[in-house]
Design a protein around this motif. Structure first.
Motif, PDB file in Angstrom:
ATOM      1  N   ALA A 132      -7.227   0.073  -6.932  1.00 23.41           N
ATOM      2  CA  ALA A 132      -7.848  -1.022  -6.199  1.00 23.41           C
ATOM      3  C   ALA A 132      -9.337  -0.738  -6.142  1.00 23.41           C
ATOM      4  CB  ALA A 132      -7.266  -1.084  -4.792  1.00 23.41           C
ATOM      5  N   GLN A 133     -10.124  -1.661  -6.691  1.00 23.93           N
ATOM      6  CA  GLN A 133     -11.570  -1.457  -6.704  1.00 23.93           C
ATOM      7  C   GLN A 133     -12.261  -2.800  -6.816  1.00 23.93           C
ATOM      8  OE1 GLN A 133     -13.658   1.178  -6.396  1.00 23.93           O
ATOM      9  NE2 GLN A 133     -15.496   0.049  -6.965  1.00 23.93           N
ATOM     10  N   GLU A 134     -13.347  -2.973  -6.070  1.00 21.77           N
ATOM     11  CA  GLU A 134     -14.212  -4.151  -6.220  1.00 21.77           C
ATOM     12  C   GLU A 134     -14.996  -3.981  -7.526  1.00 21.77           C
ATOM     13  OE1 GLU A 134     -16.041  -6.985  -6.632  1.00 21.77           O
ATOM     14  OE2 GLU A 134     -15.358  -7.319  -4.562  1.00 21.77           O
TER      15      GLU A 134
ATOM     16  N   ARG B 220       0.826  -1.218   0.000  1.00 22.53           N
ATOM     17  CA  ARG B 220       0.000   0.000   0.000  1.00 22.53           C
ATOM     18  C   ARG B 220       0.861   1.270   0.000  1.00 22.53           C
ATOM     19  NH1 ARG B 220      -4.967   2.483  -1.312  1.00 22.53           N
ATOM     20  NH2 ARG B 220      -5.463   0.399  -1.952  1.00 22.53           N
TER      21      ARG B 220
ATOM     22  N   LEU C 157      -1.487  -5.615  -7.304  1.00 19.47           N
ATOM     23  CA  LEU C 157      -1.396  -4.283  -7.915  1.00 19.47           C
ATOM     24  C   LEU C 157       0.023  -3.715  -7.829  1.00 19.47           C
ATOM     25  CD1 LEU C 157      -4.784  -2.798  -6.690  1.00 19.47           C
ATOM     26  CD2 LEU C 157      -4.074  -2.952  -9.079  1.00 19.47           C
TER      27      LEU C 157
ATOM     28  N   ASP D 225      -7.727  -3.970 -10.078  1.00 23.11           N
ATOM     29  CA  ASP D 225      -7.731  -5.245  -9.363  1.00 23.11           C
ATOM     30  C   ASP D 225      -8.136  -4.917  -7.929  1.00 23.11           C
ATOM     31  OD1 ASP D 225      -6.375  -8.199 -10.214  1.00 23.11           O
ATOM     32  OD2 ASP D 225      -6.693  -7.878  -8.069  1.00 23.11           O
ATOM     33  N   ILE D 226      -8.401  -5.976  -7.158  1.00 17.09           N
ATOM     34  CA  ILE D 226      -8.845  -5.686  -5.792  1.00 17.09           C
ATOM     35  C   ILE D 226      -7.713  -5.841  -4.780  1.00 17.09           C
ATOM     36  CG2 ILE D 226      -9.685  -8.011  -5.180  1.00 17.09           C
ATOM     37  CD1 ILE D 226     -12.245  -6.432  -4.130  1.00 17.09           C
ATOM     38  N   LYS D 227      -6.640  -6.524  -5.197  1.00 17.94           N
ATOM     39  CA  LYS D 227      -5.598  -6.865  -4.225  1.00 17.94           C
ATOM     40  C   LYS D 227      -4.356  -5.994  -4.366  1.00 17.94           C
ATOM     41  CE  LYS D 227      -6.691 -11.768  -4.200  1.00 17.94           C
ATOM     42  NZ  LYS D 227      -6.322 -12.878  -5.062  1.00 17.94           N
ATOM     43  N   ASP D 228      -3.989  -5.316  -3.297  1.00 13.78           N
ATOM     44  CA  ASP D 228      -2.759  -4.515  -3.297  1.00 13.78           C
ATOM     45  C   ASP D 228      -1.541  -5.378  -3.635  1.00 13.78           C
ATOM     46  OD1 ASP D 228      -4.267  -2.386  -2.547  1.00 13.78           O
ATOM     47  OD2 ASP D 228      -3.396  -2.157  -0.538  1.00 13.78           O
TER      48      ASP D 228
END
Ligand SMILES: C[S@@+](CC[C@H](N)C(=O)[O-])C[C@H]1O[C@@H](n2cnc3c(N)ncnc32)[C@H](O)[C@@H]1O
Length: 217
Positions: free
Chosen positions: A99-101, A10, A74, A68-71
């Motif tokens: 990062a986004q659902e 992050r 990413l 994508d959802i996972k740091d």
């Protein structure tokens, strides 16, 4: 595959100028948010970003959004994209990573945004009946994408999974999208210019054929 936690992911992402910390702020404003205003292509579930790295660095006339959802993945996408641009000596100004659902894509993209192409590569097949609504190609999702896909926009979908592919054909039909191109064996087809993703490399090495289609509005 479960990924080891990366506590440094992050902070590294937040220090990166093409990582968008709060993509909701750009809803309705994506088209004006790049150095140059030009068509936008969106990749859903970009994973480690090898596909995005090749496409974006070789197509400076297109702006890209990679989600994508996972740091943890990413941050690898961020590094792969930086490396690809560096190797070509190109300035990195046509990519935004976030990062986004994706099931909540309408939080960040809406009718005022114009996306010309959506890539969905090797998304999770969610084989159990009760989970199928989570598929990125499910009719419910396609209806969301149609809000920001331009009138001549396209969805490019690749998968290893036969059942997901067959059922997705139904989802596209239900959503009134037409299949412009289809192959059940992409690597032995007449399609030119395919860029392999991480999962595509893995499944191809296992002898599994890549199924691919292009759907249009
Ligand atoms: C099977 S991997 C495929 C990665 C890459 N596209 C490829 O072809 O190698 C699926 C990716 O989508 C992401 N993903 C799955 N469901 C998602 C969702 N609902 N929202 C955001 N990302 C999602 C996962 O974190 C993972 O990186």
């Amino acid at each position: 595959m479960r990924m080891r936690r990366k506590p440094w992911a992050r902070p590294e992402l937040e220090a990166c100028d093409f990582f968008i910390v709060d993509p909701k702020e750009l809803k309705g404003k994506w088209n004006n948010s790049y150095k140059k205003e030009q068509p936008i292509y969106l990749e859903l579930g970009c994973g480690k970003g090898t596909f995005m790295a090749v496409h974006a660095s070789h197509n400076k006339n297109i702006n890209y959004i990679a989600i994508d959802i996972k740091d943890e993945v990413l941050v690898l996408a961020k590094r792969n994209i930086e490396k690809a641009f560096e190797e070509l000596g190109e300035s990195l100004d046509n990519v935004k990573l976030m990062a986004q659902e994706i099931l909540l894509i309408d939080e960040i993209l809406g009718e005022e945004d114009s996306i010309e192409r959506i890539y969905i590569n090797f998304c999770n097949p969610w084989p159990k009946e009760r989970h199928k609504k989570r598929r990125l190609t499910h009719t419910r999702q396609l209806e969301n994408y149609k809000k920001f896909l331009t009138s001549n926009g396209e969805i490019w979908f690749k998968t290893d999974d036969d059942e997901l592919f067959e059922e997705s054909l139904e989802y596209f039909k239900e959503s009134g999208l037409n299949i412009k191109y289809i192959t059940y064996d992409l690597h032995n087809s007449d399609f030119e210019g395919n860029v392999k993703t991480e999962h595509e490399e893995m499944f191809t090495a296992q002898g599994i054929k890549t199924k691919f289609l292009i759907a249009t509005r």
